[in-house]
Design a protein around this motif. Structure first.
Motif, mmCIF file in Angstrom:
data_model
loop_
_atom_site.group_PDB
_atom_site.id
_atom_site.type_symbol
_atom_site.label_atom_id
_atom_site.label_comp_id
_atom_site.label_asym_id
_atom_site.label_seq_id
_atom_site.Cartn_x
_atom_site.Cartn_y
_atom_site.Cartn_z
ATOM 1 N N ILE A 116 0.824 -1.211 0.000
ATOM 2 C CA ILE A 116 0.000 0.000 0.000
ATOM 3 C C ILE A 116 0.866 1.271 0.000
ATOM 4 O O ILE A 116 0.613 2.202 -0.752
ATOM 5 N N GLN A 117 1.906 1.282 0.844
ATOM 6 C CA GLN A 117 2.773 2.451 0.933
ATOM 7 C C GLN A 117 3.397 2.763 -0.425
ATOM 8 O O GLN A 117 3.407 3.911 -0.879
ATOM 9 N N ARG A 118 3.860 1.725 -1.093
ATOM 10 C CA ARG A 118 4.465 1.887 -2.424
ATOM 11 C C ARG A 118 3.450 2.508 -3.391
ATOM 12 O O ARG A 118 3.775 3.388 -4.181
ATOM 13 N N ASP A 119 2.186 2.070 -3.287
ATOM 14 C CA ASP A 119 1.167 2.585 -4.210
ATOM 15 C C ASP A 119 0.796 4.039 -3.918
ATOM 16 O O ASP A 119 0.521 4.805 -4.832
ATOM 17 N N TYR A 120 0.790 4.429 -2.607
ATOM 18 C CA TYR A 120 0.579 5.859 -2.305
ATOM 19 C C TYR A 120 1.661 6.682 -3.001
ATOM 20 O O TYR A 120 1.383 7.700 -3.625
ATOM 21 N N GLY A 125 3.326 10.385 -7.038
ATOM 22 C CA GLY A 125 4.320 10.637 -8.080
ATOM 23 C C GLY A 125 3.637 10.955 -9.411
ATOM 24 O O GLY A 125 4.045 11.857 -10.142
ATOM 25 N N LEU A 126 2.562 10.216 -9.690
ATOM 26 C CA LEU A 126 1.835 10.433 -10.941
ATOM 27 C C LEU A 126 1.043 11.738 -10.909
ATOM 28 O O LEU A 126 0.891 12.414 -11.909
ATOM 29 N N PHE A 127 0.494 12.034 -9.725
ATOM 30 C CA PHE A 127 -0.343 13.232 -9.577
ATOM 31 C C PHE A 127 0.221 14.147 -8.497
ATOM 32 O O PHE A 127 -0.311 14.187 -7.381
ATOM 33 N N PRO A 128 1.277 14.901 -8.812
ATOM 34 C CA PRO A 128 1.871 15.784 -7.804
ATOM 35 C C PRO A 128 0.845 16.765 -7.225
ATOM 36 O O PRO A 128 0.943 17.167 -6.075
ATOM 37 N N ARG A 129 -0.179 17.117 -8.033
ATOM 38 C CA ARG A 129 -1.218 18.033 -7.524
ATOM 39 C C ARG A 129 -1.930 17.440 -6.323
ATOM 40 O O ARG A 129 -2.387 18.162 -5.437
ATOM 41 N N LEU A 130 -2.100 16.136 -6.314
ATOM 42 C CA LEU A 130 -2.773 15.493 -5.175
ATOM 43 C C LEU A 130 -1.843 15.471 -3.978
ATOM 44 O O LEU A 130 -2.275 15.637 -2.830
ATOM 45 N N ALA A 131 -0.552 15.287 -4.230
ATOM 46 C CA ALA A 131 0.420 15.263 -3.134
ATOM 47 C C ALA A 131 0.399 16.595 -2.390
ATOM 48 O O ALA A 131 0.447 16.638 -1.161
ATOM 49 N N ASP A 132 0.266 17.691 -3.146
ATOM 50 C CA ASP A 132 0.246 19.021 -2.521
ATOM 51 C C ASP A 132 -1.048 19.269 -1.760
ATOM 52 O O ASP A 132 -1.159 20.257 -1.035
ATOM 53 N N ARG A 133 -2.056 18.434 -2.000
ATOM 54 C CA ARG A 133 -3.378 18.718 -1.423
ATOM 55 C C ARG A 133 -3.892 17.575 -0.552
ATOM 56 O O ARG A 133 -5.099 17.426 -0.366
ATOM 57 N N GLN A 146 -10.370 16.463 -8.979
ATOM 58 C CA GLN A 146 -11.291 15.409 -8.519
ATOM 59 C C GLN A 146 -11.208 14.179 -9.419
ATOM 60 O O GLN A 146 -11.270 13.043 -8.950
ATOM 61 N N GLN A 147 -11.043 14.425 -10.711
ATOM 62 C CA GLN A 147 -10.911 13.290 -11.641
ATOM 63 C C GLN A 147 -9.623 12.522 -11.338
ATOM 64 O O GLN A 147 -9.592 11.294 -11.381
ATOM 65 N N MET A 148 -8.553 13.247 -11.024
ATOM 66 C CA MET A 148 -7.289 12.593 -10.652
ATOM 67 C C MET A 148 -7.473 11.766 -9.390
ATOM 68 O O MET A 148 -6.970 10.648 -9.273
ATOM 69 N N LEU A 149 -8.218 12.341 -8.433
ATOM 70 C CA LEU A 149 -8.454 11.615 -7.180
ATOM 71 C C LEU A 149 -9.260 10.335 -7.442
ATOM 72 O O LEU A 149 -8.959 9.277 -6.870
ATOM 73 N N ALA A 150 -10.238 10.435 -8.336
ATOM 74 C CA ALA A 150 -11.032 9.245 -8.664
ATOM 75 C C ALA A 150 -10.148 8.166 -9.277
ATOM 76 O O ALA A 150 -10.276 6.973 -8.973
ATOM 77 N N MET A 151 -9.211 8.570 -10.120
ATOM 78 C CA MET A 151 -8.287 7.598 -10.710
ATOM 79 C C MET A 151 -7.321 7.063 -9.656
ATOM 80 O O MET A 151 -7.001 5.868 -9.643
ATOM 81 N N MET A 176 -6.800 17.072 -19.968
ATOM 82 C CA MET A 176 -7.164 15.812 -20.641
ATOM 83 C C MET A 176 -5.904 15.061 -21.038
ATOM 84 O O MET A 176 -5.778 13.866 -20.820
ATOM 85 N N GLN A 177 -4.966 15.794 -21.636
ATOM 86 C CA GLN A 177 -3.707 15.181 -22.070
ATOM 87 C C GLN A 177 -2.975 14.593 -20.881
ATOM 88 O O GLN A 177 -2.474 13.471 -20.923
ATOM 89 N N GLU A 178 -2.942 15.379 -19.786
ATOM 90 C CA GLU A 178 -2.210 14.963 -18.587
ATOM 91 C C GLU A 178 -2.817 13.665 -18.057
ATOM 92 O O GLU A 178 -2.114 12.720 -17.717
ATOM 93 N N LEU A 179 -4.143 13.638 -18.036
ATOM 94 C CA LEU A 179 -4.845 12.474 -17.503
ATOM 95 C C LEU A 179 -4.573 11.224 -18.343
ATOM 96 O O LEU A 179 -4.312 10.141 -17.816
ATOM 97 N N PHE A 180 -4.621 11.378 -19.647
ATOM 98 C CA PHE A 180 -4.382 10.220 -20.510
ATOM 99 C C PHE A 180 -2.923 9.777 -20.457
ATOM 100 O O PHE A 180 -2.628 8.584 -20.568
ATOM 101 N N ARG A 181 -2.028 10.737 -20.252
ATOM 102 C CA ARG A 181 -0.618 10.356 -20.110
ATOM 103 C C ARG A 181 -0.437 9.482 -18.870
ATOM 104 O O ARG A 181 0.261 8.475 -18.894
ATOM 105 N N VAL A 182 -1.115 9.874 -17.786
ATOM 106 C CA VAL A 182 -1.020 9.094 -16.556
ATOM 107 C C VAL A 182 -1.653 7.715 -16.742
ATOM 108 O O VAL A 182 -1.120 6.696 -16.303
#
Ligand code: ATP
Length: 239
Positions: A116-120, A125-133, A146-151, A176-182
């Motif tokens: 689990i820790q590795r996956d957090y 890492g994939l969504f630095p915006r979530l890390a900041d928030r 929110q879409q990033m959080l859902a993913m 959109m591009q960022e999301l599909f890249r992830v």
């Protein structure tokens, strides 16, 4: 890995799927394209076995996942036992919880706590915006966040196969591009992906293969690059 065969589905008297067949192989990223009302969401809901009233009724056909027919499997087992996760349209995150709490809840049914820790770390890492928030309430995130959080939640649930319904909905072209890249990165790291998308440009750029639906039927299929160059597809979906 997933083999849908001759699937017929209806809502009451409305026949929504008229015998669709398609496959998703392990490690693939497959897109399901088509106009409004073609039956894309219905296809995902049928696979997830969602409970009534959303549940479309399967009247014929089979949904084989790793050799097991999911028809007859209770919805919670589709996630917990068979390892399939859904990122629904409209996100469905818990608005009154923080980003971190939303992610934590997703790990609840996991049987591999050591990872689990590795996956957090991977999600942040994939969504630095979530890390900041991490400690921000989810309902105060922007639509894209929110879409990033859902993913991120689908990923934290530890499933090997993720279904996404219109992940680009309401996002700016850049997001959109960022999301599909992830998504592509998750896919390359081993997650199998089936993505429903109205933005054919985007989906065909990132997916391996795609199916095109029209009024409850699959009318075209092939490698993404081939479809992107197909004159009919260009005319109907690529503008
Ligand atoms: P969109 O891109 O607009 O979301 P879609 O391809 O996902 O479209 P579905 O939502 O799967 O299409 O709908 C397929 C058909 O089933 C449509 O004709 C729709 O009106 C019908 N349908 C969907 N949900 C229900 C429901 N709960 N009750 C009755 N009919 C429904």
């Amino acid at each position: 890995m997933l083999e849908v065969k001759d699937l017929h589905v209806r809502y009451g008297n409305i026949q929504a799927l008229h015998g669709i067949s398609f496959t998703v192989k392990e490690g693939e990223m497959v897109a399901l394209l088509g106009a409004n009302g073609a039956g894309k969401t219905t296809t995902l809901l049928s696979i997830m076995r969602l409970p009534p009233p959303e549940a479309p009724l399967v009247t014929k056909g089979s949904i084989l996942y790793k050799g097991v027919d999911l028809i007859g499997v209770p919805p919670h087992e589709v996630v917990s036992r068979h390892g399939i996760g859904l990122v629904p349209e409209g996100r469905h995150i818990f608005g009154n919880l923080t980003v971190m709490e939303n992610l934590k809840i997703a790990t609840y049914a996991r049987k591999d706590p050591a990872n689990i820790q590795r996956d957090y770390e991977r999600v942040f890492g994939l969504f630095p915006r979530l890390a900041d928030r991490k400690n921000q309430r989810a309902d105060t995130l922007s639509g894209g966040e929110q879409q990033m959080l859902a993913m991120g939640r689908a990923f934290m649930s530890g499933v090997g196969f993720i279904l996404l319904d219109e992940p680009s909905m309401g996002l700016s072209p850049l997001l959109m591009q960022e999301l599909f890249r992830v998504l592509k990165e998750l896919n390359e790291a081993g997650t199998t992906i089936l993505v429903v998308e109205q933005n054919a440009h985007l989906a065909l750029r990132y997916a391996h293969r795609a199916y095109v639906m029209e009024t409850g039927r699959i009318v075209m299929e092939g490698p993404a690059q081939e479809l992107a160059e197909n004159p009919e597809i260009k005319k109907a979906y690529l503008g």
